[in-house]
Each structure stands twice: as C-alpha cells, then as structure tokens.
Design a protein around this motif. Structure first.
Motif, short mmCIF file in Angstrom:
data_model
loop_
_atom_site.label_atom_id
_atom_site.label_comp_id
_atom_site.label_asym_id
_atom_site.label_seq_id
_atom_site.Cartn_x
_atom_site.Cartn_y
_atom_site.Cartn_z
N SER A 1 11.57 16.86 13.71
CA SER A 1 10.20 17.00 14.21
C SER A 1 9.75 15.65 14.76
O SER A 1 10.16 14.60 14.26
CB SER A 1 9.24 17.49 13.13
N ILE A 2 8.95 15.71 15.81
CA ILE A 2 8.41 14.50 16.44
C ILE A 2 6.92 14.69 16.61
O ILE A 2 6.47 15.68 17.20
CB ILE A 2 9.09 14.22 17.80
N ASN A 3 6.15 13.75 16.05
CA ASN A 3 4.69 13.82 16.09
C ASN A 3 4.20 15.18 15.59
O ASN A 3 3.26 15.76 16.13
CB ASN A 3 4.14 13.51 17.48
N GLY A 4 4.88 15.72 14.58
CA GLY A 4 4.49 16.98 13.98
C GLY A 4 4.97 18.21 14.71
O GLY A 4 4.73 19.33 14.29
N VAL A 5 5.71 18.04 15.80
CA VAL A 5 6.21 19.17 16.60
C VAL A 5 7.70 19.36 16.30
O VAL A 5 8.49 18.43 16.48
CB VAL A 5 6.00 18.91 18.11
N PRO A 6 8.09 20.57 15.84
CA PRO A 6 9.52 20.80 15.59
C PRO A 6 10.34 20.65 16.87
O PRO A 6 9.91 21.06 17.95
CB PRO A 6 9.57 22.25 15.11
N VAL A 7 11.51 20.05 16.74
CA VAL A 7 12.41 19.91 17.88
C VAL A 7 13.06 21.28 18.13
O VAL A 7 13.62 21.87 17.21
CB VAL A 7 13.49 18.84 17.61
N PRO A 8 13.00 21.79 19.35
CA PRO A 8 13.65 23.08 19.65
C PRO A 8 15.16 22.99 19.44
O PRO A 8 15.81 22.05 19.89
CB PRO A 8 13.32 23.32 21.12
N PRO A 9 15.73 23.97 18.74
CA PRO A 9 17.18 23.93 18.45
C PRO A 9 18.06 23.82 19.68
O PRO A 9 19.14 23.25 19.62
CB PRO A 9 17.43 25.25 17.72
N GLU A 10 17.61 24.35 20.82
CA GLU A 10 18.46 24.31 22.01
C GLU A 10 18.67 22.89 22.56
O GLU A 10 19.53 22.68 23.41
CB GLU A 10 17.91 25.23 23.11
N LEU A 11 17.89 21.93 22.06
CA LEU A 11 18.07 20.54 22.50
C LEU A 11 19.20 19.82 21.76
O LEU A 11 19.63 18.76 22.16
CB LEU A 11 16.77 19.75 22.34
#
Length: 76
Positions: free
Chosen positions: A36-46
């Motif tokens: 997560s970055i700044n509270g936003v989950p990182v999308p798995p496709e990345l």
C-alpha cells in the motif's frame, strides 16, 4: 534486506504507476514489496511474478511466527 533508499525508490516507481504524487510517500511493505502507498492498496497487476512470491512468502512467514498455519500446512 533493501536499504532505505532502495525502499523509497521502489515505492516511488509504484506510486508513479498508480498515479500517486511521489513527493511524499508512506507505505506498507511485505517481502520488500510495497502493498500500500499513502493508504492506497497496490493493484496486483502491477507486481511481477517474483514480487507476488515475495509477498506470499512474507505473509506465510508472518502467520508461522504468530503460530498460525501456513498455506502449505492447510493444504496437507
């Protein structure tokens, strides 16, 4: 273990892919990979396949250390 600069660099790379302002980043890492970055989950496709394995290994290690069963134990 990755150094502070390396962690900041990888978080910045993911933030840019996610369209997040990379000037001030906070995040959560598992297995040396931002989840997560700044509270936003990182999308798995990345994630690359290796990054996904690193995250899974870190999660399993965490379960093992806390006394929970690992995925391998559950499937046995």
């Amino acid at each position: 273990m990755a150094g502070v600069q390396a962690k900041q660099d990888i978080m910045r790379q993911f933030a840019e892919k996610m369209g997040i302002d990379a000037s001030k980043l906070t995040g959560t890492m598992q297995g040396g990979v931002p989840v997560s970055i700044n509270g936003v989950p990182v999308p798995p496709e990345l994630y690359s396949p290796q990054q996904l394995r690193n995250i899974q290994a870190a999660q399993e290690m965490g379960r093992w250390m806390s006394g929970g069963a690992t995925a391998a134990e559950k499937s046995a």
